[in-house]
Design a protein around this motif. Structure first.
Motif, PDB file in Angstrom:
ATOM      1  N   ILE A 120      86.257 -47.080  16.470  1.00 34.82           N
ATOM      2  CA  ILE A 120      87.433 -47.545  15.743  1.00 34.82           C
ATOM      3  C   ILE A 120      87.834 -46.459  14.750  1.00 34.82           C
ATOM      4  CG2 ILE A 120      88.364 -49.310  14.216  1.00 34.82           C
ATOM      5  CD1 ILE A 120      86.210 -51.214  15.332  1.00 34.82           C
ATOM      6  N   ARG A 121      89.046 -45.926  14.932  1.00 33.30           N
ATOM      7  CA  ARG A 121      89.547 -44.874  14.034  1.00 33.30           C
ATOM      8  C   ARG A 121      90.663 -45.374  13.133  1.00 33.30           C
ATOM      9  NH1 ARG A 121      90.073 -42.486  19.218  1.00 33.30           N
ATOM     10  NH2 ARG A 121      92.185 -43.096  18.818  1.00 33.30           N
ATOM     11  N   LYS A 122      91.461 -46.358  13.629  1.00 35.12           N
ATOM     12  CA  LYS A 122      92.588 -46.852  12.849  1.00 35.12           C
ATOM     13  C   LYS A 122      92.738 -48.347  13.091  1.00 35.12           C
ATOM     14  CE  LYS A 122      96.623 -45.076  10.869  1.00 35.12           C
ATOM     15  NZ  LYS A 122      97.567 -43.998  10.828  1.00 35.12           N
ATOM     16  N   ILE A 123      92.874 -49.095  11.984  1.00 38.98           N
ATOM     17  CA  ILE A 123      92.998 -50.553  12.038  1.00 38.98           C
ATOM     18  C   ILE A 123      94.340 -50.953  11.442  1.00 38.98           C
ATOM     19  CG2 ILE A 123      92.036 -52.750  11.255  1.00 38.98           C
ATOM     20  CD1 ILE A 123      89.308 -51.283  10.983  1.00 38.98           C
ATOM     21  N   LEU A 124      95.094 -51.732  12.203  1.00 41.95           N
ATOM     22  CA  LEU A 124      96.371 -52.255  11.743  1.00 41.95           C
ATOM     23  C   LEU A 124      96.179 -53.683  11.244  1.00 41.95           C
ATOM     24  CD1 LEU A 124      99.484 -52.010  11.484  1.00 41.95           C
ATOM     25  CD2 LEU A 124      99.611 -52.953  13.812  1.00 41.95           C
ATOM     26  N   ILE A 125      96.700 -53.962  10.058  1.00 42.87           N
ATOM     27  CA  ILE A 125      96.599 -55.303   9.464  1.00 42.87           C
ATOM     28  C   ILE A 125      98.011 -55.821   9.205  1.00 42.87           C
ATOM     29  CG2 ILE A 125      95.575 -56.703   7.639  1.00 42.87           C
ATOM     30  CD1 ILE A 125      93.918 -54.074   6.960  1.00 42.87           C
ATOM     31  N   PRO A 126      98.525 -56.698  10.061  1.00 42.91           N
ATOM     32  CA  PRO A 126      99.823 -57.316   9.780  1.00 42.91           C
ATOM     33  C   PRO A 126      99.677 -58.314   8.633  1.00 42.91           C
ATOM     34  CG  PRO A 126      99.245 -57.472  12.104  1.00 42.91           C
ATOM     35  CD  PRO A 126      98.019 -57.053  11.371  1.00 42.91           C
ATOM     36  N   VAL A 127     100.631 -58.305   7.706  1.00 40.76           N
ATOM     37  CA  VAL A 127     100.563 -59.165   6.529  1.00 40.76           C
ATOM     38  C   VAL A 127     101.851 -59.972   6.416  1.00 40.76           C
ATOM     39  CG1 VAL A 127     100.347 -59.192   4.008  1.00 40.76           C
ATOM     40  CG2 VAL A 127      99.118 -57.468   5.333  1.00 40.76           C
ATOM     41  N   ASP A 128     101.709 -61.287   6.294  1.00 39.44           N
ATOM     42  CA  ASP A 128     102.853 -62.164   6.082  1.00 39.44           C
ATOM     43  C   ASP A 128     103.112 -62.228   4.586  1.00 39.44           C
ATOM     44  OD1 ASP A 128     104.744 -64.141   5.861  1.00 39.44           O
ATOM     45  OD2 ASP A 128     103.542 -65.713   6.803  1.00 39.44           O
ATOM     46  N   VAL A 129     104.054 -61.427   4.104  1.00 38.81           N
ATOM     47  CA  VAL A 129     104.292 -61.335   2.661  1.00 38.81           C
ATOM     48  C   VAL A 129     104.922 -62.592   2.081  1.00 38.81           C
ATOM     49  CG1 VAL A 129     104.421 -58.818   2.643  1.00 38.81           C
ATOM     50  CG2 VAL A 129     106.514 -60.152   2.930  1.00 38.81           C
ATOM     51  N   SER A 130     105.363 -63.519   2.928  1.00 40.69           N
ATOM     52  CA  SER A 130     105.963 -64.754   2.422  1.00 40.69           C
ATOM     53  C   SER A 130     104.916 -65.821   2.113  1.00 40.69           C
ATOM     54  CB  SER A 130     106.966 -65.317   3.439  1.00 40.69           C
ATOM     55  OG  SER A 130     106.296 -65.720   4.622  1.00 40.69           O
ATOM     56  N   ALA A 131     103.677 -65.605   2.529  1.00 41.38           N
ATOM     57  CA  ALA A 131     102.605 -66.576   2.285  1.00 41.38           C
ATOM     58  C   ALA A 131     102.073 -66.445   0.858  1.00 41.38           C
ATOM     59  CB  ALA A 131     101.481 -66.382   3.285  1.00 41.38           C
ATOM     60  N   ASP A 132     101.392 -67.499   0.380  1.00 46.21           N
ATOM     61  CA  ASP A 132     100.848 -67.490  -0.981  1.00 46.21           C
ATOM     62  C   ASP A 132      99.759 -66.443  -1.166  1.00 46.21           C
ATOM     63  OD1 ASP A 132     102.528 -69.466  -1.914  1.00 46.21           O
ATOM     64  OD2 ASP A 132     101.142 -71.079  -1.395  1.00 46.21           O
ATOM     65  N   ALA A 186      86.480 -50.858   8.511  1.00 45.94           N
ATOM     66  CA  ALA A 186      86.908 -49.485   8.252  1.00 45.94           C
ATOM     67  C   ALA A 186      85.805 -48.685   7.573  1.00 45.94           C
ATOM     68  CB  ALA A 186      88.166 -49.486   7.393  1.00 45.94           C
ATOM     69  N   ALA A 187      85.113 -49.305   6.625  1.00 43.57           N
ATOM     70  CA  ALA A 187      84.033 -48.603   5.919  1.00 43.57           C
ATOM     71  C   ALA A 187      82.888 -48.260   6.864  1.00 43.57           C
ATOM     72  CB  ALA A 187      83.529 -49.459   4.757  1.00 43.57           C
ATOM     73  N   SER A 188      82.536 -49.179   7.739  1.00 46.32           N
ATOM     74  CA  SER A 188      81.402 -48.933   8.635  1.00 46.32           C
ATOM     75  C   SER A 188      81.743 -47.974   9.776  1.00 46.32           C
ATOM     76  CB  SER A 188      80.860 -50.252   9.198  1.00 46.32           C
ATOM     77  OG  SER A 188      81.813 -50.871  10.021  1.00 46.32           O
ATOM     78  N   HIS A 189      83.020 -47.825  10.084  1.00 49.56           N
ATOM     79  CA  HIS A 189      83.431 -46.930  11.173  1.00 49.56           C
ATOM     80  C   HIS A 189      84.197 -45.703  10.667  1.00 49.56           C
ATOM     81  CE1 HIS A 189      82.344 -49.509  14.595  1.00 49.56           C
ATOM     82  NE2 HIS A 189      82.610 -50.504  13.769  1.00 49.56           N
ATOM     83  N   TYR A 190      84.307 -45.554   9.347  1.00 54.29           N
ATOM     84  CA  TYR A 190      85.071 -44.460   8.742  1.00 54.29           C
ATOM     85  C   TYR A 190      86.496 -44.433   9.299  1.00 54.29           C
ATOM     86  CZ  TYR A 190      80.374 -43.145   7.436  1.00 54.29           C
ATOM     87  OH  TYR A 190      79.106 -43.166   6.948  1.00 54.29           O
ATOM     88  N   ALA A 191      87.068 -45.613   9.421  1.00 55.22           N
ATOM     89  CA  ALA A 191      88.401 -45.760   9.995  1.00 55.22           C
ATOM     90  C   ALA A 191      89.464 -45.792   8.900  1.00 55.22           C
ATOM     91  CB  ALA A 191      88.474 -47.047  10.823  1.00 55.22           C
ATOM     92  N   LYS A 192      90.687 -45.495   9.291  1.00 51.22           N
ATOM     93  CA  LYS A 192      91.829 -45.575   8.381  1.00 51.22           C
ATOM     94  C   LYS A 192      92.467 -46.953   8.534  1.00 51.22           C
ATOM     95  CE  LYS A 192      92.795 -40.669   8.549  1.00 51.22           C
ATOM     96  NZ  LYS A 192      93.754 -39.620   8.880  1.00 51.22           N
ATOM     97  N   LEU A 193      93.093 -47.416   7.462  1.00 50.17           N
ATOM     98  CA  LEU A 193      93.749 -48.722   7.458  1.00 50.17           C
ATOM     99  C   LEU A 193      95.259 -48.551   7.357  1.00 50.17           C
ATOM    100  CD1 LEU A 193      91.392 -50.522   4.937  1.00 50.17           C
ATOM    101  CD2 LEU A 193      91.516 -50.936   7.391  1.00 50.17           C
TER     102      LEU A 193
END
Length: 137
Positions: free
Chosen positions: A2-14, A28-35
């Motif tokens: 794992i080199r890159k992880i995508l995190i979709p975020v619903d900015v309308s949620a609380d 990301a920390a355990s695989h030295y991946a970028k976020l």
């Protein structure tokens, strides 16, 4: 790997994606991946947008970007995390962003499904069905 992880975020949620972001940070920390964090604003129908004053769309997108920054800070995301804002269909934009940044994994939050989700499917379900990389829900 794992080199890159995508995190979709619903900015309308609380409190959007809190668990997903925590898990993605650990991975990301355990695989030295970028976020990379992604906020998607659904497209406004043309018949609505033509009646809005000029510059409203840009202000909305700026607000979405600011909210994404606040959420990232609140959840302890590293400064190196890429932040993106897109407009369009959420599932399609998530999938396209994953391709564009060559993500190896998408970590996405889910929610309790409503009645409509049983008929048309949730964003997370569409991402799982069509992603060309690993998806963790």
């Amino acid at each position: 790997m794992i080199r890159k992880i995508l995190i979709p975020v619903d900015v309308s949620a609380d409190n959007p994606g809190k668990e997903a972001m925590a898990l993605a940070k650990e991975l990301a920390a355990s695989h030295y991946a970028k976020l990379a964090l992604l906020a998607v604003r659904e497209s406004m129908p043309g018949y609505v947008s033509v009646h809005l004053p000029e510059g409203v769309e840009e202000k909305v997108l700026t607000g979405v970007a600011q909210r994404l920054d606040e959420i990232a800070t609140r959840n302890g995301m590293p400064d190196s995390a890429e932040k993106m804002v897109r407009t369009g269909n959420p599932a399609a934009e998530i999938l396209q962003a994953a391709k564009d940044i060559d993500a190896d994994m998408i970590v996405i939050s889910s929610h309790d499904p409503g009645v409509a989700d049983y008929f048309i499917g949730s964003v997370a379900a569409r991402v799982v069905r069509h992603a060309h990389c690993s998806v963790l829900v």
